[in-house]
Design a protein around this motif. Sequence first.
Motif, PDB file in Angstrom:
ATOM      1  N   MET A   1       0.852  -1.169   0.000  1.00  0.00           N
ATOM      2  CA  MET A   1       0.000   0.000   0.000  1.00  0.00           C
ATOM      3  C   MET A   1       0.899   1.234   0.000  1.00  0.00           C
ATOM      4  O   MET A   1       1.616   1.498   0.958  1.00  0.00           O
ATOM      5  CB  MET A   1      -0.896  -0.023   1.237  1.00  0.00           C
ATOM      6  CG  MET A   1      -1.786   1.169   1.366  1.00  0.00           C
ATOM      7  SD  MET A   1      -3.053   1.020   2.633  1.00  0.00           S
ATOM      8  CE  MET A   1      -2.115   1.025   4.127  1.00  0.00           C
ATOM      9  N   GLU A   2       0.880   1.966  -1.078  1.00  0.00           N
ATOM     10  CA  GLU A   2       1.659   3.195  -1.209  1.00  0.00           C
ATOM     11  C   GLU A   2       0.822   4.371  -0.721  1.00  0.00           C
ATOM     12  O   GLU A   2      -0.321   4.540  -1.131  1.00  0.00           O
ATOM     13  CB  GLU A   2       2.046   3.417  -2.668  1.00  0.00           C
ATOM     14  CG  GLU A   2       3.012   2.401  -3.204  1.00  0.00           C
ATOM     15  CD  GLU A   2       4.375   2.504  -2.545  1.00  0.00           C
ATOM     16  OE1 GLU A   2       4.821   3.628  -2.269  1.00  0.00           O
ATOM     17  OE2 GLU A   2       4.971   1.446  -2.288  1.00  0.00           O
ATOM     18  N   LEU A   3       1.406   5.162   0.155  1.00  0.00           N
ATOM     19  CA  LEU A   3       0.694   6.310   0.709  1.00  0.00           C
ATOM     20  C   LEU A   3       1.236   7.599   0.114  1.00  0.00           C
ATOM     21  O   LEU A   3       2.441   7.786   0.008  1.00  0.00           O
ATOM     22  CB  LEU A   3       0.852   6.363   2.222  1.00  0.00           C
ATOM     23  CG  LEU A   3       0.214   5.241   3.022  1.00  0.00           C
ATOM     24  CD1 LEU A   3       0.542   5.402   4.489  1.00  0.00           C
ATOM     25  CD2 LEU A   3      -1.277   5.202   2.807  1.00  0.00           C
ATOM     26  N   LEU A  64     -13.625   9.134  16.149  1.00  0.00           N
ATOM     27  CA  LEU A  64     -13.301   9.973  14.994  1.00  0.00           C
ATOM     28  C   LEU A  64     -11.932   9.622  14.427  1.00  0.00           C
ATOM     29  O   LEU A  64     -11.750   9.557  13.210  1.00  0.00           O
ATOM     30  CB  LEU A  64     -13.331  11.451  15.379  1.00  0.00           C
ATOM     31  CG  LEU A  64     -14.687  12.102  15.562  1.00  0.00           C
ATOM     32  CD1 LEU A  64     -14.509  13.547  16.006  1.00  0.00           C
ATOM     33  CD2 LEU A  64     -15.495  12.036  14.305  1.00  0.00           C
ATOM     34  N   GLY A  65     -10.975   9.382  15.292  1.00  0.00           N
ATOM     35  CA  GLY A  65      -9.643   9.004  14.835  1.00  0.00           C
ATOM     36  C   GLY A  65      -9.622   7.648  14.161  1.00  0.00           C
ATOM     37  O   GLY A  65      -9.001   7.471  13.108  1.00  0.00           O
ATOM     38  N   VAL A  66     -10.319   6.678  14.743  1.00  0.00           N
ATOM     39  CA  VAL A  66     -10.356   5.339  14.161  1.00  0.00           C
ATOM     40  C   VAL A  66     -11.056   5.366  12.802  1.00  0.00           C
ATOM     41  O   VAL A  66     -10.597   4.733  11.842  1.00  0.00           O
ATOM     42  CB  VAL A  66     -11.046   4.346  15.121  1.00  0.00           C
ATOM     43  CG1 VAL A  66     -11.326   3.020  14.445  1.00  0.00           C
ATOM     44  CG2 VAL A  66     -10.196   4.139  16.359  1.00  0.00           C
ATOM     45  N   SER A  67     -12.140   6.113  12.695  1.00  0.00           N
ATOM     46  CA  SER A  67     -12.845   6.180  11.417  1.00  0.00           C
ATOM     47  C   SER A  67     -11.988   6.858  10.346  1.00  0.00           C
ATOM     48  O   SER A  67     -12.035   6.478   9.176  1.00  0.00           O
ATOM     49  CB  SER A  67     -14.174   6.908  11.575  1.00  0.00           C
ATOM     50  OG  SER A  67     -13.974   8.263  11.904  1.00  0.00           O
ATOM     51  N   ARG A  68     -11.178   7.809  10.754  1.00  0.00           N
ATOM     52  CA  ARG A  68     -10.282   8.472   9.803  1.00  0.00           C
ATOM     53  C   ARG A  68      -9.202   7.510   9.312  1.00  0.00           C
ATOM     54  O   ARG A  68      -8.859   7.494   8.131  1.00  0.00           O
ATOM     55  CB  ARG A  68      -9.652   9.692  10.469  1.00  0.00           C
ATOM     56  CG  ARG A  68      -8.760  10.463   9.579  1.00  0.00           C
ATOM     57  CD  ARG A  68      -9.542  11.108   8.493  1.00  0.00           C
ATOM     58  NE  ARG A  68      -8.911  12.366   8.141  1.00  0.00           N
ATOM     59  CZ  ARG A  68      -9.319  13.127   7.180  1.00  0.00           C
ATOM     60  NH1 ARG A  68     -10.363  12.777   6.489  1.00  0.00           N
ATOM     61  NH2 ARG A  68      -8.711  14.237   6.910  1.00  0.00           N
ATOM     62  N   VAL A  69      -8.677   6.684  10.211  1.00  0.00           N
ATOM     63  CA  VAL A  69      -7.675   5.691   9.822  1.00  0.00           C
ATOM     64  C   VAL A  69      -8.280   4.697   8.834  1.00  0.00           C
ATOM     65  O   VAL A  69      -7.683   4.383   7.801  1.00  0.00           O
ATOM     66  CB  VAL A  69      -7.115   4.959  11.063  1.00  0.00           C
ATOM     67  CG1 VAL A  69      -6.355   3.708  10.662  1.00  0.00           C
ATOM     68  CG2 VAL A  69      -6.226   5.873  11.867  1.00  0.00           C
ATOM     69  N   VAL A  70      -9.476   4.216   9.125  1.00  0.00           N
ATOM     70  CA  VAL A  70     -10.119   3.246   8.243  1.00  0.00           C
ATOM     71  C   VAL A  70     -10.422   3.882   6.892  1.00  0.00           C
ATOM     72  O   VAL A  70     -10.186   3.269   5.840  1.00  0.00           O
ATOM     73  CB  VAL A  70     -11.405   2.697   8.912  1.00  0.00           C
ATOM     74  CG1 VAL A  70     -12.223   1.888   7.929  1.00  0.00           C
ATOM     75  CG2 VAL A  70     -11.051   1.865  10.124  1.00  0.00           C
ATOM     76  N   ALA A  76      -6.658   4.408   0.186  1.00  0.00           N
ATOM     77  CA  ALA A  76      -5.348   4.002  -0.341  1.00  0.00           C
ATOM     78  C   ALA A  76      -5.442   2.666  -1.061  1.00  0.00           C
ATOM     79  O   ALA A  76      -4.805   2.460  -2.103  1.00  0.00           O
ATOM     80  CB  ALA A  76      -4.319   3.935   0.788  1.00  0.00           C
ATOM     81  N   GLU A  77      -6.208   1.735  -0.537  1.00  0.00           N
ATOM     82  CA  GLU A  77      -6.367   0.434  -1.178  1.00  0.00           C
ATOM     83  C   GLU A  77      -7.151   0.534  -2.479  1.00  0.00           C
ATOM     84  O   GLU A  77      -6.844  -0.149  -3.448  1.00  0.00           O
ATOM     85  CB  GLU A  77      -7.053  -0.557  -0.220  1.00  0.00           C
ATOM     86  CG  GLU A  77      -6.164  -1.042   0.881  1.00  0.00           C
ATOM     87  CD  GLU A  77      -5.002  -1.874   0.376  1.00  0.00           C
ATOM     88  OE1 GLU A  77      -5.176  -2.633  -0.600  1.00  0.00           O
ATOM     89  OE2 GLU A  77      -3.906  -1.741   0.936  1.00  0.00           O
ATOM     90  N   MET A  78      -8.162   1.371  -2.486  1.00  0.00           N
ATOM     91  CA  MET A  78      -8.977   1.520  -3.701  1.00  0.00           C
ATOM     92  C   MET A  78      -8.174   2.219  -4.802  1.00  0.00           C
ATOM     93  O   MET A  78      -8.351   1.908  -5.967  1.00  0.00           O
ATOM     94  CB  MET A  78     -10.249   2.318  -3.392  1.00  0.00           C
ATOM     95  CG  MET A  78     -11.195   1.619  -2.446  1.00  0.00           C
ATOM     96  SD  MET A  78     -11.843   0.101  -3.089  1.00  0.00           S
ATOM     97  CE  MET A  78     -13.041   0.719  -4.220  1.00  0.00           C
TER      98      MET A  78
END
Length: 80
Positions: A1-3, A64-70, A76-78
């Motif tokens: 996964m490239e960010l 809010l933080g967890v939802s932002r990470v997901v 990134a995967e899409m």
Amino acid sequence: MELSPEEYGAYWRASFRIAAGLLVIMIGQTATAPLFGYGNVGATAFGVFLLVALVLAGSFITVLGVSRVVRTAVDAEMRG
């Protein structure tokens, strides 16, 4: 996964939100602990109210933080 740099920054901001939420919860527990030691009903009731309010606020910030990470991970995967 490239960010990308924006996604990398989003991960860092999200991790700060998660840490801030957990800190609010821990500070809430520490700050309200003396109120439960009093025999007065008013102090105990205020302590319960304050603890519940701080735990809810901390949980909200953490979610809010967890939802932002997901969301960032899914984007990134899409993309890649």
